[in-house]
Write an enzyme that holds these catalytic residues in place. Structure first.
Site, PDB file in Angstrom:
ATOM      1  N   LYS A   9      27.135  35.287  36.258  1.00  0.00           N
ATOM      2  CA  LYS A   9      27.567  34.005  35.705  1.00  0.00           C
ATOM      3  C   LYS A   9      26.347  33.169  35.301  1.00  0.00           C
ATOM      4  O   LYS A   9      25.203  33.508  35.652  1.00  0.00           O
ATOM      5  CB  LYS A   9      28.427  33.282  36.751  1.00  0.00           C
ATOM      6  N   TYR A  49      39.978  34.631  33.067  1.00  0.00           N
ATOM      7  CA  TYR A  49      40.444  33.964  34.283  1.00  0.00           C
ATOM      8  C   TYR A  49      41.913  33.556  34.180  1.00  0.00           C
ATOM      9  O   TYR A  49      42.361  32.674  34.905  1.00  0.00           O
ATOM     10  CB  TYR A  49      39.559  32.760  34.600  1.00  0.00           C
ATOM     11  N   ASN A 112      29.016  30.762  42.466  1.00  0.00           N
ATOM     12  CA  ASN A 112      28.919  31.977  43.295  1.00  0.00           C
ATOM     13  C   ASN A 112      28.371  33.184  42.532  1.00  0.00           C
ATOM     14  O   ASN A 112      28.540  34.326  42.948  1.00  0.00           O
ATOM     15  CB  ASN A 112      30.245  32.270  43.998  1.00  0.00           C
ATOM     16  N   HIS A 115      30.699  37.890  39.122  1.00  0.00           N
ATOM     17  CA  HIS A 115      32.101  38.326  39.137  1.00  0.00           C
ATOM     18  C   HIS A 115      32.151  39.843  39.254  1.00  0.00           C
ATOM     19  O   HIS A 115      31.331  40.545  38.661  1.00  0.00           O
ATOM     20  CB  HIS A 115      32.799  37.915  37.836  1.00  0.00           C
ATOM     21  N   GLU A 126      39.552  44.250  32.225  1.00  0.00           N
ATOM     22  CA  GLU A 126      38.358  43.439  31.983  1.00  0.00           C
ATOM     23  C   GLU A 126      37.329  44.203  31.147  1.00  0.00           C
ATOM     24  O   GLU A 126      36.686  43.619  30.270  1.00  0.00           O
ATOM     25  CB  GLU A 126      37.768  42.977  33.316  1.00  0.00           C
TER      26      GLU A 126
HETATM   27  P1  IDP Z   1      36.415  36.278  43.287  1.00  0.00           P
HETATM   28  O1  IDP Z   1      35.427  35.892  42.211  1.00  0.00           O
HETATM   29  O2  IDP Z   1      35.732  36.475  44.614  1.00  0.00           O
HETATM   30  O3  IDP Z   1      37.299  37.429  42.906  1.00  0.00           O
HETATM   31  P2  IDP Z   1      38.735  34.562  42.832  1.00  0.00           P
HETATM   32  O4  IDP Z   1      39.641  34.078  43.931  1.00  0.00           O
HETATM   33  O5  IDP Z   1      39.250  35.622  41.919  1.00  0.00           O
HETATM   34  O6  IDP Z   1      37.350  35.000  43.522  1.00  0.00           O
HETATM   35  O7  IDP Z   1      38.318  33.279  41.984  1.00  0.00           O
HETATM   36  C1  IDP Z   1      37.666  33.439  40.740  1.00  0.00           C
HETATM   37  C2  IDP Z   1      36.531  32.460  40.663  1.00  0.00           C
HETATM   38  O8  IDP Z   1      37.057  31.124  40.663  1.00  0.00           O
HETATM   39  C3  IDP Z   1      35.567  32.473  41.868  1.00  0.00           C
HETATM   40  O9  IDP Z   1      34.578  33.464  41.762  1.00  0.00           O
HETATM   41  C4  IDP Z   1      34.988  31.079  41.803  1.00  0.00           C
HETATM   42  O10 IDP Z   1      33.978  31.005  40.788  1.00  0.00           O
HETATM   43  C5  IDP Z   1      36.165  30.257  41.345  1.00  0.00           C
HETATM   44  N1  IDP Z   1      36.892  29.685  42.487  1.00  0.00           N
HETATM   45  C6  IDP Z   1      37.756  30.303  43.314  1.00  0.00           C
HETATM   46  N2  IDP Z   1      38.226  29.474  44.237  1.00  0.00           N
HETATM   47  C7  IDP Z   1      37.653  28.275  43.986  1.00  0.00           C
HETATM   48  C8  IDP Z   1      37.759  26.983  44.598  1.00  0.00           C
HETATM   49  O11 IDP Z   1      38.469  26.765  45.584  1.00  0.00           O
HETATM   50  N3  IDP Z   1      36.998  25.985  44.042  1.00  0.00           N
HETATM   51  C9  IDP Z   1      36.200  26.192  42.957  1.00  0.00           C
HETATM   52  N4  IDP Z   1      36.086  27.378  42.348  1.00  0.00           N
HETATM   53  C10 IDP Z   1      36.803  28.409  42.860  1.00  0.00           C
HETATM   54 MG    MG Z   2      38.752  37.559  41.403  1.00  0.00          MG
END
Ligand code: IDP
Ligand code: MG
Length: 149
Positions: A9, A49, A112, A115, A126
């Site tokens: 990212k 997303y 974070n 992805h 994807e």
């Molecule tokens: P993942 O990336 O670990 O698969 P997902 O639940 O699929 O996590 O969420 C996609 C992305 O959305 C996360 O990587 C993060 O960047 C963002 N995200 C998920 N939950 C939150 C939240 O509670 N607050 C802000 N961003 C979030």
């Molecule tokens: Mg995910």
């Protein structure tokens, strides 16, 4: 062999850990079959997303992922989808285990770094969304016999 979609990212690119992240996947023994740096459009971000469309963080997530260049990759190997998720670590970097990418380099869920596809179906979707067929190389590393029995 399985394939998965991995994206570094904008925060990972800005933090200058692209090389470190690629090194971890290479060192593990996975094979890079697709790689490009791109400025993501809102359309692509919203498709990628789409499953999170109703979540409160969706708008900020799309803003963030389109805020700077992203490094999109496809990695190949036995069990690479689940293994990549382990290398990446838990969604929240604060609780992600040390030794994982998020655990070693991040402190907040909205930044974070990376992805990774979460299942075979999403990996296939994807990869198709982000790459054309001709952008992927099928090749066998000469070290394969030293990685697989
Ligand atoms: P993942 O990336 O670990 O698969 P997902 O639940 O699929 O996590 O969420 C996609 C992305 O959305 C996360 O990587 C993060 O960047 C963002 N995200 C998920 N939950 C939150 C939240 O509670 N607050 C802000 N961003 C979030
Ligand atoms: Mg995910």
């Amino acid at each position: 062999m399985e394939r998965t979609f991995i994206a570094i990212k904008p925060d990972g690119v800005q933090r200058a850990i692209v090389g470190e992240i690629i090194r971890r996947f290479e060192s593990k023994g996975f094979t890079l079959v697709g790689l490009k740096l791109l400025q993501v459009s809102r359309e692509l971000a919203e498709q990628h997303y789409g499953v999170h469309r109703e979540r409160p963080f969706f708008a900020s997530l799309v803003d963030f992922i389109t805020s700077g260049p992203v490094v999109a990759m496809v990695w190949e190997g036995d069990g690479v989808i689940a293994s990549a998720r382990k290398l990446i670590g838990a969604t929240n970097p604060l609780t992600a285990e040390p030794g994982t990418i998020r655990g070693d380099f991040g402190v907040s869920i909205g930044r974070n770094l990376i992805h990774g596809s979460d299942a075979p179906e999403t990996a296939a979707q994807e990869i198709q969304l982000w790459f054309k067929d001709e952008e992927l190389a099928s090749w066998q590393p000469t070290i394969t016999p030293w990685l697989y029995e």
